[in-house]
Design a protein around this motif. Structure first.
Motif, mmCIF file in Angstrom:
data_model
loop_
_atom_site.group_PDB
_atom_site.id
_atom_site.type_symbol
_atom_site.label_atom_id
_atom_site.label_comp_id
_atom_site.label_asym_id
_atom_site.label_seq_id
_atom_site.Cartn_x
_atom_site.Cartn_y
_atom_site.Cartn_z
ATOM 1 N N THR A 230 -105.559 12.111 -36.380
ATOM 2 C CA THR A 230 -105.839 11.000 -35.471
ATOM 3 C C THR A 230 -105.352 11.307 -34.060
ATOM 4 O OG1 THR A 230 -105.412 9.587 -37.363
ATOM 5 C CG2 THR A 230 -105.696 8.501 -35.255
ATOM 6 N N ALA A 231 -104.128 11.814 -33.973
ATOM 7 C CA ALA A 231 -103.574 12.093 -32.644
ATOM 8 C C ALA A 231 -104.395 13.152 -31.929
ATOM 9 C CB ALA A 231 -102.117 12.543 -32.766
ATOM 10 N N THR A 232 -104.762 14.213 -32.648
ATOM 11 C CA THR A 232 -105.526 15.281 -32.006
ATOM 12 C C THR A 232 -106.911 14.782 -31.607
ATOM 13 O OG1 THR A 232 -104.353 16.773 -33.470
ATOM 14 C CG2 THR A 232 -106.161 17.710 -32.212
ATOM 15 N N GLY A 233 -107.530 13.999 -32.493
ATOM 16 C CA GLY A 233 -108.836 13.441 -32.179
ATOM 17 C C GLY A 233 -108.780 12.593 -30.927
ATOM 18 N N LEU A 234 -107.772 11.735 -30.877
ATOM 19 C CA LEU A 234 -107.597 10.852 -29.726
ATOM 20 C C LEU A 234 -107.392 11.667 -28.455
ATOM 21 C CD1 LEU A 234 -107.411 7.748 -29.632
ATOM 22 C CD2 LEU A 234 -104.923 7.995 -29.542
ATOM 23 N N ALA A 235 -106.504 12.653 -28.533
ATOM 24 C CA ALA A 235 -106.187 13.456 -27.346
ATOM 25 C C ALA A 235 -107.402 14.263 -26.901
ATOM 26 C CB ALA A 235 -105.006 14.382 -27.639
ATOM 27 N N ALA A 236 -108.134 14.854 -27.857
ATOM 28 C CA ALA A 236 -109.286 15.677 -27.497
ATOM 29 C C ALA A 236 -110.376 14.820 -26.866
ATOM 30 C CB ALA A 236 -109.817 16.399 -28.726
ATOM 31 N N LEU A 237 -110.660 13.658 -27.481
ATOM 32 C CA LEU A 237 -111.696 12.781 -26.926
ATOM 33 C C LEU A 237 -111.329 12.333 -25.515
ATOM 34 C CD1 LEU A 237 -112.795 10.513 -29.921
ATOM 35 C CD2 LEU A 237 -114.032 12.388 -28.837
ATOM 36 N N LEU B 26 -99.055 8.008 -31.289
ATOM 37 C CA LEU B 26 -98.962 7.821 -29.835
ATOM 38 C C LEU B 26 -98.184 8.962 -29.194
ATOM 39 C CD1 LEU B 26 -98.306 3.982 -29.510
ATOM 40 C CD2 LEU B 26 -100.380 5.250 -28.958
ATOM 41 N N ALA B 27 -97.045 9.314 -29.788
ATOM 42 C CA ALA B 27 -96.216 10.367 -29.198
ATOM 43 C C ALA B 27 -96.941 11.706 -29.237
ATOM 44 C CB ALA B 27 -94.883 10.458 -29.932
ATOM 45 N N LEU B 28 -97.576 12.007 -30.369
ATOM 46 C CA LEU B 28 -98.298 13.284 -30.479
ATOM 47 C C LEU B 28 -99.432 13.347 -29.464
ATOM 48 C CD1 LEU B 28 -98.541 13.744 -34.361
ATOM 49 C CD2 LEU B 28 -97.320 15.231 -32.787
ATOM 50 N N ALA B 29 -100.199 12.265 -29.365
ATOM 51 C CA ALA B 29 -101.331 12.250 -28.437
ATOM 52 C C ALA B 29 -100.844 12.404 -26.998
ATOM 53 C CB ALA B 29 -102.119 10.959 -28.595
ATOM 54 N N LEU B 30 -99.730 11.756 -26.703
ATOM 55 C CA LEU B 30 -99.143 11.832 -25.367
ATOM 56 C C LEU B 30 -98.812 13.273 -24.994
ATOM 57 C CD1 LEU B 30 -98.023 9.684 -23.275
ATOM 58 C CD2 LEU B 30 -95.802 10.202 -24.218
ATOM 59 N N LYS B 31 -98.327 14.034 -25.966
ATOM 60 C CA LYS B 31 -97.968 15.426 -25.717
ATOM 61 C C LYS B 31 -99.198 16.336 -25.711
ATOM 62 C CE LYS B 31 -95.269 18.183 -25.444
ATOM 63 N NZ LYS B 31 -95.095 18.928 -24.199
ATOM 64 N N GLU B 32 -100.212 15.996 -26.539
ATOM 65 C CA GLU B 32 -101.346 16.896 -26.710
ATOM 66 C C GLU B 32 -102.374 16.766 -25.599
ATOM 67 O OE1 GLU B 32 -102.846 15.963 -30.511
ATOM 68 O OE2 GLU B 32 -101.176 16.879 -31.553
#
Lengths: 587, 391
Positions: A73-80, A156-162
């Protein structure tokens, strides 16, 4: 005496082995106990019983799912969001502002990002205080974040970093000279045909740049599914993610837990693989849908949706970043701060004094380790690149291709194989067969993570060097070593410093490798920060995170400042002119 | 008296007279290093024994005392019987039980320490009993701790005075109380306190080694109690803190209104450092406070048993004990019987100006000694069995 090209070639092989051997050894070291083989604990037969027992552990499926779900989820969110930002701001003046805003977050250690986020999400943070101002509550609200059972805080934290990582990676792809002109023409063409800028980017540019992005995104995904510090600080513990439980079991006083821990580490490897496979599958589905979408001929497709998404994302991101930083600063100097007051009652330097006394030793360790690791990494990477340019160009095409594949695989090995899946095995190997001080072990495990980034960052600049300089130097009968030392290195001074700073930032941020290889005996600012985050003082924790933020930033500041002062012919000429001018006016 | 004992005596006497330093030895004191106050105090001790006896004392800061226990055990397994890396170790409870069971501690040395008499062991069985186990002269008492509660006076005027009141407090203020997971020291202590309080009428079973019948009988009310408590705890008891220090952080941020600690002195300390609100007050439960004594042991394979004894004797001196009891230093209660001290020495223990957040003098109504050490593991395992393996 050995000739320089031979040394360079040897280093290239060393480079490949430094990256691959510890990881292979580590994975083997984890596999053996997972299959019931661990002579030190009296088990010397292979069986599947450990896995059978692991399956009986309550909540094991849920732990695996949490790791998978939060990572994907985090990677998907960050990539999109990264793609949406690029599509929206590609030809926008805001692109550079965005780049400048996101860059500092790239070097922020994961642990620091997680702790900083804790300050905003917590029911005693500013968001809650502002809310309470409106509702008139005097007690902290009881919302689900952080530590929520579904890992939303972790996501949230992972997406913030990615997000910064993917975004800046894509930007570096976009600014490759050849690609840039090609994309520019394509997009101009599409615009001439009436496509909106955003739609043109998605339909024309994205299919060209995504293949270049795939590997970094997969690395991010692998990392996200197996990260330890973020779920440890923000995640649930009933049950936690798989990576956290692997760490807890390996560190359990009961040594027989190591079997279960090893099996869980293997399961973690499978979870990461499953996440990578799912990503690949999603890519296929999106690609076939995108093909139809491209041919639909719609000129404004998705344009407004993407723009809204990008603007909201960018805005939220900036607000979060600013809130994080100000929260940390305010907490780090706060005296009493009753809920729901917006500001503390007073200001004190007590926490900084306490922290700096306690941090002196870890700070020295962090710096010495970071500098040593980066120096070695930069040297190895430079020589490996030199071998590629010099020796390899004389080999057959097939040899070159094999060499390229070997380097690419080893580069991404440490980024794709989860740390929890090989570090324990590596530590076991180190203790079993490699005598030496703890610091050497920590050094090696840091090097595994630092080398790929340093190599990637240097390779871009190295391959961009104008070959005519080297040809002229060689024509003036300079030896390969002289060409390297007197021509290439001064030209690469800036990129080398950036690579040094990057290497140090990566080394500073290592939590698990430091903790495991050091057996808890080597403390760095990052390990201390994670330990203090669950400690009794929020204020102290804020100081630790700020120190974590300042360390890599000061490295990069130096890397940006120094090239203007040294090995800079333009600056030297300017200075000389000034001097001459001064002399002239003087006489 | 064996020859080595005589030698030890002589050394101690020589040391007390402030005569020539015994030998230039270095001792490794393995002690939990998670508290700045404790670490500072041990640094002071190191300076004192260096000056008095020429002994260099190194504090090996442990994250978990069981690491040091495992180390001595590994040394014994490897046949290292006289050059151990652990000289002194700060222990009690399970770790002591493990070391005693595996014969990892030096035996019968405590009663020979001149200062041990000041603890009045004949009248005070707590000085020679560790979680229900007789110490057999293998460890010397060092300090006392009791489970105290603290609350935020700003929101709460009358804190609960017993376990039943605690439960109704949790019901009227849902989400404002929690306890650490039982693999944390404070977490398991909370369970023991509730267990002792709920079995106040018949506590004898808890002071004998645990067995299946006694366990089932004694813990029945405990599980009923926890089943009612968990749903009204912080985050509905779904997320529970892993460490005691996190509990204090939540009190500091105002998320909790009531918490507890095994170190009463850390509460005013935290208020002074702004980590707890000024409105925090410390008190002890009416029905009694779970209490234990913590000890210092000497490993069986130390290379310097005599120097180690000298250090322990110093730790038991009125000077060292009085300093340790000062709130500003550590606030750990002395094990000495003050009535046995000369007036001048007793004067050292008179408390200085008291802090509003400190535990008022005489607040502890009754001490509830720790159950037999075998209960700890049984209780912890049963808890995880019942409430899920949380990690």
């Amino acid at each position: 005496m050995l000739r320089f090209p031979v040394i360079a070639l040897a280093v290239r092989w060393i480079f490949i082995s430094v990256l691959s051997l510890p990881i292979i050894a580590g994975v083997v070291g984890v596999m053996l106990p997972a299959f019931g083989y661990f002579p030190a604990l009296g088990q010397d037969t292979f069986s599947l019983s450990v896995f059978a027992e692991l399956w009986q552990v309550e909540g094991i499926g849920r732990m695996a799912w949490l790791s998978f779900f939060t990572g994907v989820t985090a990677t998907g969110l960050a990539a999109l969001l990264a793609i949406a930002l690029l599509a929206t701001f590609y030809q926008h003046s805001g692109l550079h502002t965005l780049q400048r805003l996101l860059s500092p977050l790239l070097v922020l250690p994961h642990a620091a990002a997680a702790i900083a986020l804790l300050f905003i999400l917590a029911p005693s943070g500013w968001a809650a205080r502002i809310g309470a101002m409106i509702t008139g509550d005097v007690l902290t609200p009881q919302w689900a974040l952080p530590y929520d059972p579904h890992g939303v805080a972790v996501i949230l934290a992972l997406a913030l970093k990615e997000l910064p990582f993917i975004f800046l990676m894509a930007l570096s792809v976009l600014t490759q000279p050849q690609l840039q002109t090609r994309l520019h023409k394509h997009i101009k063409c599409a615009q001439a045909m009436g496509y909106a800028t955003v739609t043109a980017f998605i339909k024309v540019a994205l299919p060209i740049i995504y293949p270049h992005l795939r590997l970094p995104v997969l690395a991010v995904l692998a990392y996200a599914t197996a990260n330890v510090e973020i779920p440890l600080l923000l995640g649930p513990n009933n049950p936690p993610t798989l990576a956290v439980v692997v760490l807890q079991w390996f560190n359990h006083v009961d040594l027989s837990m190591r079997f279960q821990a090893s099996a869980a580490a293997v399961l973690q490897l499978l979870v990461t693989l499953a996440a990578l496979a799912s990503w690949w599958l999603a890519e296929q589905i999106v690609a076939s849908w995108a093909k139809r979408m491209r041919l639909s001929g719609q000129r404004n497709q998705l344009s407004s949706v993407i723009q809204v998404f990008a603007w909201t994302g960018a805005l939220l991101f900036v607000i979060t970043g600013v809130l994080m930083l100000t929260s940390l600063v305010v907490w780090s100097v706060a005296t009493y701060w009753t809920f729901p007051a917006l500001l503390p009652e007073g200001v004190t330097l007590l926490h900084w004094q306490t922290a700096l006394t306690a941090l002196t030793q870890p700070l020295i360790t962090t710096l010495v380790l970071g500098i040593a690791v980066s120096l070695v990494a930069v040297t190895v990477a430079l020589l490996a690149l030199e071998a590629e340019a010099g020796f390899m160009s004389k080999r057959t095409a097939r040899w070159q291709q094999w060499d390229k594949i070997a380097v690419n695989i080893t580069l991404y090995l440490p980024l794709l194989v989860p740390g929890v899946a090989f570090l324990f095995g590596l530590v076991w190997f180190q203790q079993r067969w490699l005598a030496g001080s703890v610091i050497t072990h920590v050094f090696v495990s840091h090097l595994i993570y630092v080398l790929p980034y340093v190599f990637i960052s240097l390779a871009v600049a190295y391959r961009r060097l104008d070959p005519r300089y080297m040809k002229v130097a060689s024509g003036l009968s300079k030896s390969p070593w002289q060409v390297f030392w007197q021509v290439k290195l001064p030209m690469l001074f800036g990129p080398v410093l950036i690579a040094m700073a990057l290497g140090m930032a990566i080394s500073f941020s290592q939590y698990l490798p430091t903790l495991l290889s050091g057996g808890g005996r080597i403390t760095t600012v990052t390990t201390e920060a994670v330990a203090v985050a669950a400690g009794s003082s929020q204020r102290l924790s804020a100081v630790y995170v700020l120190v974590q933020v300042m360390l890599p930033l000061s490295g990069f500041a130096l890397a940006w400042y120094l090239p203007g002062r040294f090995f800079n012919p333009a600056a030297r000429a300017k200075r000389r002119q000034k001097r001459i001018a001064a002399n002239d006016t003087g006489t | 008296m064996t020859r080595s004992k005589v030698a030890g005596w002589l050394l101690i006497v020589a040391g007390m007279l402030g005569g020539m330093p015994a030998t230039a030895v270095t001792l490794q004191f393995h002690a939990w290093g998670g508290s700045a106050q404790v670490n500072d105090y041990l640094q002071w001790v190191a300076g004192q024994v260096e000056a008095r006896h020429g002994i260099t004392l190194k504090h090996v800061k442990l994250a978990d005392t069981s690491d040091a226990v495992a180390r001595v055990l590994a040394e014994k397994a490897a046949g290292n019987h006289d050059q151990g890396a652990v000289d002194l170790i700060w222990i009690n409870g399970e770790n002591f039980a493990a070391m005693q069971r595996n014969n990892l501690l030096l035996k019968n040395w405590v009663s020979d320490l001149p200062n041990f008499k000041l603890t009045n062991p004949a009248q005070n069985p707590a000085m020679t009993t560790d979680f229900g186990l007789p110490t057999r002269g293998q460890e010397a008492p060092w300090g006392k701790a009791a489970l105290v509660f603290y609350y935020n006076q700003r929101y709460l005027s009358a804190p609960p005075q017993n376990v039943q009141a605690l439960l109704s407090f949790a019901h009227t203020n849902p989400g404002r109380f929690t306890y650490p997971l039982p693999n944390d020291y404070l977490g398991i202590s909370f369970l023991k306190y509730v267990l002792l309080a709920l079995n106040a009428d018949n506590p004898d079973l808890l002071y004998a080694p645990v067995n299946a019948d006694s366990f089932a009988q004694v813990t029945r009310p405990l599980w009923a109690y926890l089943d009612k408590l968990h749903p009204v705890m912080w985050r509905q008891g779904d997320y529970m803190v892993r460490q005691a220090s996190h509990l204090q952080q939540l009190m500091g941020s105002g998320e909790l209104l009531l918490a507890f600690s095994f170190t009463a002195a850390e509460i005013p300390g935290a208020v002074t450092r702004y980590d707890l609100p000024e409105t925090v007050r410390t008190y002890a439960m009416q029905e009694g406070s779970l209490a234990n004594v913590h000890f210092v042991g000497i490993s069986y394979n130390t290379a310097h048993p005599d120097a180690a004894r000298q250090v322990v004797n110093f730790l038991l001196s009125p000077e060292a004990q009085a300093r340790k009891q000062q709130l500003a230093v550590w606030g750990d209660e002395t094990v000495l019987d003050l009535s046995l001290l000369p007036k001048a020495a007793r004067q050292r223990f008179v408390s200085q100006s008291s802090h509003p957040a400190a535990l008022p003098a005489g607040a502890i109504n009754r001490l509830l000694p720790e159950p037999h050490s075998s209960w700890t593991d049984a209780l912890r395992e049963a808890w995880f069995e019942r409430y899920g393996a949380r990690w």
